[in-house]
Write an enzyme that holds these catalytic residues in place. Structure first.
Site, PDB file in Angstrom:
ATOM      1  N   ARG A 553       0.543  -1.761   0.004  1.00 54.84           N
ATOM      2  CA  ARG A 553       0.141  -0.310  -0.433  1.00 54.84           C
ATOM      3  C   ARG A 553       1.024   0.894  -0.067  1.00 54.84           C
ATOM      4  O   ARG A 553       2.584   1.660   0.294  1.00 54.84           O
ATOM      5  CB  ARG A 553      -0.780   0.025   1.395  1.00 54.84           C
ATOM      6  CG  ARG A 553      -2.068  -0.527   0.864  1.00 54.84           C
ATOM      7  CD  ARG A 553      -3.159  -0.142  -0.168  1.00 54.84           C
ATOM      8  NE  ARG A 553      -3.915   1.081   0.203  1.00 54.84           N
ATOM      9  CZ  ARG A 553      -4.939   0.868   0.330  1.00 54.84           C
ATOM     10  NH1 ARG A 553      -5.857  -0.403   0.642  1.00 54.84           N
ATOM     11  NH2 ARG A 553      -5.686   1.731   1.153  1.00 54.84           N
ATOM     12  N   LYS A 558       6.125   3.825   4.378  1.00 50.71           N
ATOM     13  CA  LYS A 558       6.409   3.056   4.128  1.00 50.71           C
ATOM     14  C   LYS A 558       7.587   3.596   2.892  1.00 50.71           C
ATOM     15  O   LYS A 558       8.791   2.823   2.408  1.00 50.71           O
ATOM     16  CB  LYS A 558       5.370   1.966   3.220  1.00 50.71           C
ATOM     17  CG  LYS A 558       4.621   1.456   3.882  1.00 50.71           C
ATOM     18  CD  LYS A 558       3.830   1.067   2.924  1.00 50.71           C
ATOM     19  CE  LYS A 558       2.575  -0.282   3.934  1.00 50.71           C
ATOM     20  NZ  LYS A 558       2.732  -1.373   4.635  1.00 50.71           N
ATOM     21  N   THR A 658       4.468  -8.355   5.475  1.00 51.61           N
ATOM     22  CA  THR A 658       4.495 -10.098   4.924  1.00 51.61           C
ATOM     23  C   THR A 658       4.645 -10.227   3.821  1.00 51.61           C
ATOM     24  O   THR A 658       5.572 -11.256   3.211  1.00 51.61           O
ATOM     25  CB  THR A 658       3.185 -10.580   5.480  1.00 51.61           C
ATOM     26  OG1 THR A 658       2.651  -9.600   4.408  1.00 51.61           O
ATOM     27  CG2 THR A 658       2.558 -10.785   6.595  1.00 51.61           C
TER      28      THR A 658
HETATM   29  C1  26Q Z   1      -9.795   0.736  10.858  1.00 50.59           C
HETATM   30  C2  26Q Z   1     -11.252   1.607  10.799  1.00 50.59           C
HETATM   31  C3  26Q Z   1     -11.838   2.526   9.482  1.00 50.59           C
HETATM   32  C4  26Q Z   1     -11.606   2.229   8.580  1.00 50.59           C
HETATM   33  C5  26Q Z   1     -10.587   1.471   7.915  1.00 50.59           C
HETATM   34  C6  26Q Z   1     -10.163   1.115   8.787  1.00 50.59           C
HETATM   35  C7  26Q Z   1      -8.314   0.380   8.430  1.00 50.59           C
HETATM   36  C8  26Q Z   1      -8.663  -0.978   7.579  1.00 50.59           C
HETATM   37  C9  26Q Z   1      -7.441  -1.455   7.441  1.00 50.59           C
HETATM   38  C10 26Q Z   1      -7.188  -0.303   9.517  1.00 50.59           C
HETATM   39  C11 26Q Z   1      -6.689  -0.983   9.075  1.00 50.59           C
HETATM   40  C12 26Q Z   1      -6.496  -1.335   8.298  1.00 50.59           C
HETATM   41  C13 26Q Z   1      -5.529  -2.732   8.172  1.00 50.59           C
HETATM   42  C14 26Q Z   1      -4.399  -2.838   8.313  1.00 50.59           C
HETATM   43  C15 26Q Z   1      -2.562  -3.402   8.018  1.00 50.59           C
HETATM   44  O1  26Q Z   1      -2.944  -3.831   7.122  1.00 50.59           O
HETATM   45  N1  26Q Z   1      -1.853  -3.380   8.820  1.00 50.59           N
HETATM   46  C16 26Q Z   1      -0.770  -4.454   8.391  1.00 50.59           C
HETATM   47  O2  26Q Z   1      -1.528  -5.422   9.305  1.00 50.59           O
HETATM   48  C17 26Q Z   1       0.430  -7.092   8.671  1.00 50.59           C
HETATM   49  C18 26Q Z   1      -0.144  -8.222   8.898  1.00 50.59           C
HETATM   50  O3  26Q Z   1      -0.412  -8.046  10.438  1.00 50.59           O
HETATM   51  C19 26Q Z   1       1.265  -6.189   9.071  1.00 50.59           C
HETATM   52  O4  26Q Z   1       1.853  -7.159   8.294  1.00 50.59           O
HETATM   53  C20 26Q Z   1       1.616  -4.522   8.263  1.00 50.59           C
HETATM   54  O5  26Q Z   1       2.709  -4.593   8.876  1.00 50.59           O
HETATM   55  C21 26Q Z   1       0.282  -3.886   9.243  1.00 50.59           C
HETATM   56  O6  26Q Z   1       0.757  -2.716   8.419  1.00 50.59           O
END
Ligand code: 26Q
Length: 816
Positions: A553, A558, A658
């Site tokens: 992303r 990053k 990952t």
């Molecule tokens: C939360 C509330 C409202 C709207 C969206 C969200 C939301 C959605 C998706 C907040 C965060 C995410 C995704 C986060 C994410 O992908 N984090 C990643 O997770 C991976 C798996 O553990 C890690 O390897 C990454 O380092 C981390 O960035």
């Protein structure tokens, strides 16, 4: 023989497979062979493969139910599954059969698989991790259910306009229907919102919602790799409780009649494309409660036996919270136990805490979810009361543990007071769970020391680490068939479910023949990627150059900008008449639609790419490509073709990553910081097989505390100065002077992720990369060490860690 034990047709025989396939075409799709479209053919193929899994699916459920097994319930708002067909063929060992059967009908498996639209029901790492975990759970025959949301629109499709800026297009992945889902409207669950709460002087309250939404389950099979277990992923779709309001309809208010319906159904309409800065939107909270309430109800009523004593719930289930998105499940289970089932508060709380475990996936303070109290009171009034009560009990405990420490009590409150009163979901999750884990060693340490220090002090045993992993089925066996075949030829096939066995390859790092074969396979993967990108985007690649890949992303932390500055430096060397190592820099990244800076950076990358493309001096030496719409399917061709993996986040910002693991496993070398799981990758593959650069987390924090001044680097590093100047002068935006000046300005004035501080060290590491690349013998030897020593990063190992440290749920083997 019971109903479920009746065997299906033996599809391992190509003739029978072909017969079932033509039957599916006729009776499933309703077309005959001559008139079938490609989609018809794909659908019939998918349905045929599906048949091969169905009796195992039923058998799995029967076995698990009969054993009263403890079930892992994974609660996640996202599952980034990727295409299903190949994985199903692999799991059922039908790849060769399907190929032959189709060939006998003059059809090609490779052609048909392209017609599958991937379900993009996730944003990135967190959603893909959930999908890898489901794969491992099924492969290890652990009783498990994944619950989530069946978004009608997944992560948007990304296009670029003529200026190279991101344009989002809705992802209607269900347009042509999905052959993998099983809707069960008869198993629907009601979910309430709003309304009022009545108390009668006891702990039990009566909540009367004013709105009801129906949750309709759609089941998906999750086949284990040759384990005979097929687990279930259950995704909920929102539907209006009443079809249309007849009164409104009859009085001629058609719009009003439809509005109620539309509102309810909007809950599962679309995945929020933000992955880092939650906006606190009402619909998002509705999504979270919607799927969590339906899932808890479903588990209690449909998975547990009818007479089950809920005081023992923790013996039969562990609810794993994938970040804070499903944390409203904690007050929901309290409501179910206390209000609906009459347990006392204290016993309900004890059971609840034992049932939940929470995984945190972030370190960014702005990514920690908080929900305004006003909004919760309006949508979930009873849950808000329960949260208050959880909080007051909790604050009493702290006051007891730390008498006279008012400040600590305020600091640790689940409710924050400013800027508005709001619930801190990570705190609620920590208080309401028996375990809290980070996703890499460094992340878990920083979680304890920086994000939740007061909690770690109060509950030291609650905190643990489970380093992330990736499934070797999809990300090695399927995506890199040639390397897989070579590995199997050398060490047998067991590595697919026991990835540590790759270690046996380490000895071949000095075997010139083996090393050469690994090199040849990498080259073939590059040729294959070139074909994919040619067909997909009209991009032409130089397969004899180094493939330098940064896919993830788009986010400032990053540091795609750091990579881009390096590209500009390389281009400037070419303009100076130097000859450089031929390189193809490949970017892939979606930006959240509301994240302005991220979208600017995408525009800038494309602008730099176009400028270099138009410069004849760069031809054959440097090329930047940015195929749009990076997704799981593209990752599967891209990762096996990469020579260099870019993992360059500022230390202390990436929880794990990952992608970094997938690259190492596929024989790319990493250039990276000491961040997230990079730390563990480097330790395991050996520091001599990893290109390290940049500040440590302590150094970065120290510099920030001492007063970081990015301009100093600009003033003192002529290489950096020149690269930044060129961008702000418009050299890389068709002479438009100010097109991207503000991106440079943001680096010079603020640079929150310290791109400039790490620049010199990064360039040095990249120079080292070129030096090693020039010695292909050495490079390939390092590649072999990377592959051989990355077995730890299997999601099977992660799941084993969850089992040992958190879940304690035994495997239940399934027999055909
Ligand atoms: C939360 C509330 C409202 C709207 C969206 C969200 C939301 C959605 C998706 C907040 C965060 C995410 C995704 C986060 C994410 O992908 N984090 C990643 O997770 C991976 C798996 O553990 C890690 O390897 C990454 O380092 C981390 O960035």
């Amino acid at each position: 023989m019971t109903r479920s034990q009746r065997p299906g047709p033996n599809l391992q025989d190509p003739e029978k497979f072909a017969r079932e396939f033509t039957e599916e075409l006729r009776f499933g799709q309703g077309v005959d062979f001559v008139r079938a479209s490609d989609t018809d053919l794909y659908m019939a193929l998918a349905r045929t493969v599906r048949q091969a899994m169905i009796s195992r699916w039923i058998q799995t459920l029967d076995t698990q139910m009969a054993r009263n097994a403890k079930v892992v319930v994974y609660l996640s708002a996202e599952y980034l599954l990727g295409r299903q067909l190949d994985n199903a063929l692999l799991a059922t060992n039908l790849q060769a059969t399907a190929r032959h059967a189709l060939a006998s009908l003059d059809l090609e498996l490779d052609t048909l698989r392209e017609f599958e639209v991937e379900p993009g029901l996730g944003n990135g790492g967190l959603g893909r991790l959930a999908a890898c975990f489901l794969d491992s759970l099924a492969t290890m025959a652990i009783p498990a259910v994944g619950y989530g949301i069946r978004y009608e629109y997944g992560i948007f499709q990304q296009q670029f306009n003529e200026e190279g800026r991101q344009v989002e297009v809705p992802d209607s992945w269900l347009r042509r229907g999905s052959p993998w889902e099983f809707p069960h409207p008869e198993m629907s669950v009601n979910v309430g919102f709003g309304g009022t709460v009545k108390h009668n002087g006891t702990e039990r309250a009566v909540w009367t919602p004013d709105t009801n939404v129906v949750a309709v389950p759609y089941n998906y099979m999750v086949p284990g790799y040759r384990s005979d277990a097929v687990n279930t992923l259950r995704l909920w779709q929102a539907q209006a409780a009443e079809n249309l309001d007849l009164n409104e309809f009859n009085s001629g208010d058609f719009q009003g009649a439809v509005r109620t319906q539309t509102e309810a159904e909007s809950i599962s309409k679309i995945l929020y494309p933000e992955d880092s800065t939650p906006q606190g939107k009402r619909l998002r909270l509705q999504q979270q409660y919607f799927f969590v309430a339906a899932s808890i109800h479903d588990f209690i009523h449909n998975v547990l036996p009818g007479d089950f004593d809920l005081r023992r719930l923790h013996e039969r289930v562990v609810f794993q919270l994938n970040d804070t998105h499903p944390v409203i499940a904690i007050p929901e289970l309290m409501r179910v136990l206390v209000d609906a089932n009459g347990l006392g508060w204290d016993e309900a709380w004890e059971v609840t805490r034992k049932c939940f475990a929470y995984t945190c996936h972030t370190l960014l303070p702005e990514a920690l979810e908080v929900w305004p109290v006003d909004l919760l009171e309006e949508l979930l009034p009873r849950h808000m009361e329960i949260i208050y009560k959880i909080n007051s009990r909790f604050l009493e405990d702290i006051a007891d543990a730390f008498p006279g420490n008012d400040w600590r009590v305020r600091r640790m409150s689940i409710i924050e007071e400013h800027p508005v009163r709001a619930v801190r979901m990570a705190y609620l999750a920590t208080v309401g769970s028996s375990k809290v884990n980070g996703v890499a060693e460094l992340h878990s340490k920083l979680l304890r020391e920086r994000v939740l220090p007061d909690f770690a002090e109060l509950y030291p045993d609650r905190f643990t680490n489970v380093t992330n992993g990736v499934t070797p089925r999809r990300f090695l066996k399927l995506s890199n068939p040639e390397l897989s075949a070579l590995i199997t030829y050398k060490i047998g096939n067991d590595w697919v479910t026991n990835l540590e066995e790759l270690r046996e390859l380490d000895q071949y790092a000095d075997d010139p023949k083996f090393v050469a074969t690994v090199g040849r396979i990498k080259h073939e993967n590059k040729v294959r990627l070139a074909e994919v990108l040619k067909k997909r985007d009209g991009i032409v690649l130089n397969v004899d150059s180094m493939f330098d890949v940064m896919v993830k992303r788009l986010h400032e932390y990053k540091r795609q900008l750091l990579k881009l500055l390096h590209v500009v430096v390389l281009h400037q060397r070419i303009m100076d008449g130097e000859s450089i190592t031929p390189r193809t820099v490949i970017f892939g990244a979606k930006a959240a639609p509301g994240y302005v800076m991220a979208k600017e950076i995408i525009g800038l990358i494309n602008s730099v790419a176009a400028t270099i493309d138009a410069d004849p001096r760069a031809r054959g030496q440097l090329q930047v490509v940015f195929p749009p719409n990076y997704n799981v399917t593209l990752a599967e061709s891209l990762i096996p073709a990469a020579d260099l993996s870019e993992q360059i986040s500022l230390a202390g910002k990436e929880a794990s990553g990952t992608g970094n693991m997938k690259f190492a496993l596929n024989g790319a070398l990493t250039v990276g910081t000491l961040d997230g799981a990079n730390v563990e990758i480097r330790e395991l593959v050996g520091p001599e097989n990893f290109f390290l650069f940049g500040m440590t987390e302590e150094e970065a924090t120290g510099l920030r505390d001492a007063g970081y001044s990015p301009i100093w680097y600009y003033d003192n590093d002529p290489v950096l100065h020149r690269a930044l100047e060129a961008i702000s002068h418009g050299d890389y935006s068709g002479g438009q002077r100010f097109a991207y000046g503000h991106v440079v300005d943001s680096l010079l004035t603020d640079d929150p992720y310290m791109v400039l501080a790490d620049f010199a060290s990064y360039i040095e590491a990249q120079n080292e990369v070129e030096k090693v690349w020039a010695d292909q013998g050495l490079w390939q030897k390092m590649v072999v060490h990377n592959i051989a020593r990355s077995g730890f990063f299997s999601s099977d190992r992660s799941i084993q860690d969850y089992l040992d440290r958190i879940w304690h749920a035994p495997s239940v083997p399934v027999h055909k």
